[in-house]
Design a protein around this motif. Structure first.
Motif, PDB file in Angstrom:
ATOM      1  N   LYS A  94     -23.402 -65.213 -16.543  1.00  0.00           N
ATOM      2  CA  LYS A  94     -24.357 -66.323 -16.413  1.00  0.00           C
ATOM      3  C   LYS A  94     -23.854 -67.564 -17.143  1.00  0.00           C
ATOM      4  CE  LYS A  94     -28.397 -63.333 -16.116  1.00  0.00           C
ATOM      5  NZ  LYS A  94     -29.585 -62.853 -16.846  1.00  0.00           N
ATOM      6  N   GLU A  95     -23.304 -67.365 -18.321  1.00  0.00           N
ATOM      7  CA  GLU A  95     -22.776 -68.484 -19.091  1.00  0.00           C
ATOM      8  C   GLU A  95     -21.606 -69.128 -18.343  1.00  0.00           C
ATOM      9  OE1 GLU A  95     -20.446 -68.915 -23.274  1.00  0.00           O
ATOM     10  OE2 GLU A  95     -22.254 -67.682 -23.305  1.00  0.00           O
ATOM     11  N   LYS A  96     -20.751 -68.305 -17.757  1.00  0.00           N
ATOM     12  CA  LYS A  96     -19.593 -68.805 -17.016  1.00  0.00           C
ATOM     13  C   LYS A  96     -20.045 -69.598 -15.782  1.00  0.00           C
ATOM     14  CE  LYS A  96     -15.130 -68.744 -16.727  1.00  0.00           C
ATOM     15  NZ  LYS A  96     -14.370 -69.417 -17.748  1.00  0.00           N
ATOM     16  N   MET A  97     -21.082 -69.102 -15.093  1.00  0.00           N
ATOM     17  CA  MET A  97     -21.576 -69.772 -13.894  1.00  0.00           C
ATOM     18  C   MET A  97     -22.028 -71.194 -14.199  1.00  0.00           C
ATOM     19  SD  MET A  97     -23.638 -66.990 -11.672  1.00  0.00           S
ATOM     20  CE  MET A  97     -24.244 -65.931 -12.961  1.00  0.00           C
ATOM     21  N   LEU A  98     -22.590 -71.403 -15.372  1.00  0.00           N
ATOM     22  CA  LEU A  98     -23.060 -72.742 -15.737  1.00  0.00           C
ATOM     23  C   LEU A  98     -21.909 -73.736 -15.797  1.00  0.00           C
ATOM     24  CD1 LEU A  98     -25.744 -71.869 -18.423  1.00  0.00           C
ATOM     25  CD2 LEU A  98     -26.117 -72.717 -16.099  1.00  0.00           C
ATOM     26  N   SER A  99     -20.694 -73.248 -16.062  1.00  0.00           N
ATOM     27  CA  SER A  99     -19.549 -74.160 -16.106  1.00  0.00           C
ATOM     28  C   SER A  99     -19.149 -74.632 -14.706  1.00  0.00           C
ATOM     29  CB  SER A  99     -18.351 -73.491 -16.795  1.00  0.00           C
ATOM     30  OG  SER A  99     -17.806 -72.464 -15.989  1.00  0.00           O
ATOM     31  N   PHE A 100     -19.585 -73.922 -13.659  1.00  0.00           N
ATOM     32  CA  PHE A 100     -19.280 -74.324 -12.282  1.00  0.00           C
ATOM     33  C   PHE A 100     -20.212 -75.427 -11.810  1.00  0.00           C
ATOM     34  CE2 PHE A 100     -18.039 -69.673 -11.890  1.00  0.00           C
ATOM     35  CZ  PHE A 100     -16.695 -69.923 -12.112  1.00  0.00           C
ATOM     36  N   GLY A 101     -21.418 -75.449 -12.325  1.00  0.00           N
ATOM     37  CA  GLY A 101     -22.390 -76.452 -11.901  1.00  0.00           C
ATOM     38  C   GLY A 101     -23.793 -75.932 -12.064  1.00  0.00           C
ATOM     39  N   ASP A 102     -24.752 -76.797 -11.757  1.00  0.00           N
ATOM     40  CA  ASP A 102     -26.162 -76.489 -11.998  1.00  0.00           C
ATOM     41  C   ASP A 102     -26.897 -75.955 -10.775  1.00  0.00           C
ATOM     42  OD1 ASP A 102     -26.156 -78.749 -10.442  1.00  0.00           O
ATOM     43  OD2 ASP A 102     -27.335 -79.972 -11.820  1.00  0.00           O
ATOM     44  N   THR A 103     -26.162 -75.704  -9.681  1.00  0.00           N
ATOM     45  CA  THR A 103     -26.805 -75.345  -8.419  1.00  0.00           C
ATOM     46  C   THR A 103     -26.077 -74.181  -7.754  1.00  0.00           C
ATOM     47  OG1 THR A 103     -27.434 -77.664  -8.147  1.00  0.00           O
ATOM     48  CG2 THR A 103     -27.544 -76.283  -6.180  1.00  0.00           C
ATOM     49  N   ALA A 104     -26.835 -73.363  -7.045  1.00  0.00           N
ATOM     50  CA  ALA A 104     -26.249 -72.272  -6.262  1.00  0.00           C
ATOM     51  C   ALA A 104     -26.737 -72.375  -4.824  1.00  0.00           C
ATOM     52  CB  ALA A 104     -26.641 -70.921  -6.848  1.00  0.00           C
ATOM     53  N   LEU A 105     -25.820 -72.204  -3.901  1.00  0.00           N
ATOM     54  CA  LEU A 105     -26.147 -72.153  -2.485  1.00  0.00           C
ATOM     55  C   LEU A 105     -25.961 -70.712  -2.031  1.00  0.00           C
ATOM     56  CD1 LEU A 105     -26.691 -73.583   0.274  1.00  0.00           C
ATOM     57  CD2 LEU A 105     -24.212 -73.670   0.530  1.00  0.00           C
ATOM     58  N   ILE A 106     -26.969 -70.153  -1.379  1.00  0.00           N
ATOM     59  CA  ILE A 106     -26.880 -68.777  -0.873  1.00  0.00           C
ATOM     60  C   ILE A 106     -26.757 -68.836   0.641  1.00  0.00           C
ATOM     61  CG2 ILE A 106     -28.015 -66.533  -0.701  1.00  0.00           C
ATOM     62  CD1 ILE A 106     -29.523 -67.252  -3.290  1.00  0.00           C
ATOM     63  N   VAL A 107     -25.687 -68.243   1.149  1.00  0.00           N
ATOM     64  CA  VAL A 107     -25.442 -68.172   2.589  1.00  0.00           C
ATOM     65  C   VAL A 107     -25.840 -66.776   3.041  1.00  0.00           C
ATOM     66  CG1 VAL A 107     -23.684 -68.260   4.395  1.00  0.00           C
ATOM     67  CG2 VAL A 107     -23.566 -69.843   2.449  1.00  0.00           C
ATOM     68  N   LEU A 108     -26.877 -66.693   3.866  1.00  0.00           N
ATOM     69  CA  LEU A 108     -27.406 -65.395   4.279  1.00  0.00           C
ATOM     70  C   LEU A 108     -26.724 -64.826   5.518  1.00  0.00           C
ATOM     71  CD1 LEU A 108     -31.194 -66.092   3.657  1.00  0.00           C
ATOM     72  CD2 LEU A 108     -29.581 -64.888   2.175  1.00  0.00           C
ATOM     73  N   ASN A 109     -26.075 -65.687   6.297  1.00  0.00           N
ATOM     74  CA  ASN A 109     -25.382 -65.217   7.492  1.00  0.00           C
ATOM     75  C   ASN A 109     -23.900 -65.585   7.362  1.00  0.00           C
ATOM     76  OD1 ASN A 109     -24.282 -64.749  10.062  1.00  0.00           O
ATOM     77  ND2 ASN A 109     -26.252 -65.153  11.054  1.00  0.00           N
ATOM     78  N   ARG A 110     -23.151 -64.689   6.748  1.00  0.00           N
ATOM     79  CA  ARG A 110     -21.734 -64.909   6.458  1.00  0.00           C
ATOM     80  C   ARG A 110     -20.944 -65.225   7.734  1.00  0.00           C
ATOM     81  NH1 ARG A 110     -18.268 -61.468   2.582  1.00  0.00           N
ATOM     82  NH2 ARG A 110     -16.162 -61.911   3.272  1.00  0.00           N
TER      83      ARG A 110
END
Length: 148
Positions: free
Chosen positions: A111-127
């Motif tokens: 979780k701490e590492k993810m924060l270094s990528f940015g403040d937002t997550a996009l979830i793609v449900l249909n790969r």
């Protein structure tokens, strides 16, 4: 109170962690990518081996013999790194979670590492649909792409 979300997933969902501006651009069809060389340098310069990888796009040979056109002879290659034809290509990475896992939970370190990528997550449900759209758009723009 924790909210529960119900949604339909086609295959393995993909997640992209970045800052909100780059996620908005991704949603509008613009992909932000870096070269494999960037990821090699990242580990070398910062020691970050989770995102960085000094062997990215390289081939490590041990106890091998190869033909060297520069020397016009066969030379020993022991623990040598060689660039591949893809070693300086651009890459775009996403995180996938197997929906068949009963439970998945990020560790506090992740979780701490993810924060270094940015403040937002996009979830793609249909790969499959996502990959199809990227492929069509890239080919239309004259790019060669590979998914793996």
């Amino acid at each position: 109170m924790k909210e529960k979300f119900n949604f339909q997933v086609e295959g393995v969902p993909l997640i992209k962690f970045q800052d909100a501006e780059k996620i908005k651009k991704l949603q509008s069809g613009k992909i932000y990518a870096k070269t494999l060389g960037y990821y090699r340098k990242r580990e070398e310069e910062t020691g970050d081996c989770e995102v960085g990888d000094k062997y990215e796009g390289m081939m490590n040979l041990n106890n091998a013999f190869i033909y060297s056109p520069d020397e016009n002879k066969i030379v020993s290659a022991n623990d040598k790194l060689f660039k591949t034809s893809e070693s300086d290509d651009f890459v775009f990475c996403m995180f996938g979670i197997d929906p068949n896992l009963e439970k998945f939970k990020f560790t506090d370190k992740q979780k701490e590492k993810m924060l270094s990528f940015g403040d937002t997550a996009l979830i793609v449900l249909n790969r499959a649909e996502f990959i199809h759209r990227v492929k069509v758009g890239a080919e239309k723009a004259g790019y060669k792409i590979h998914f793996d």
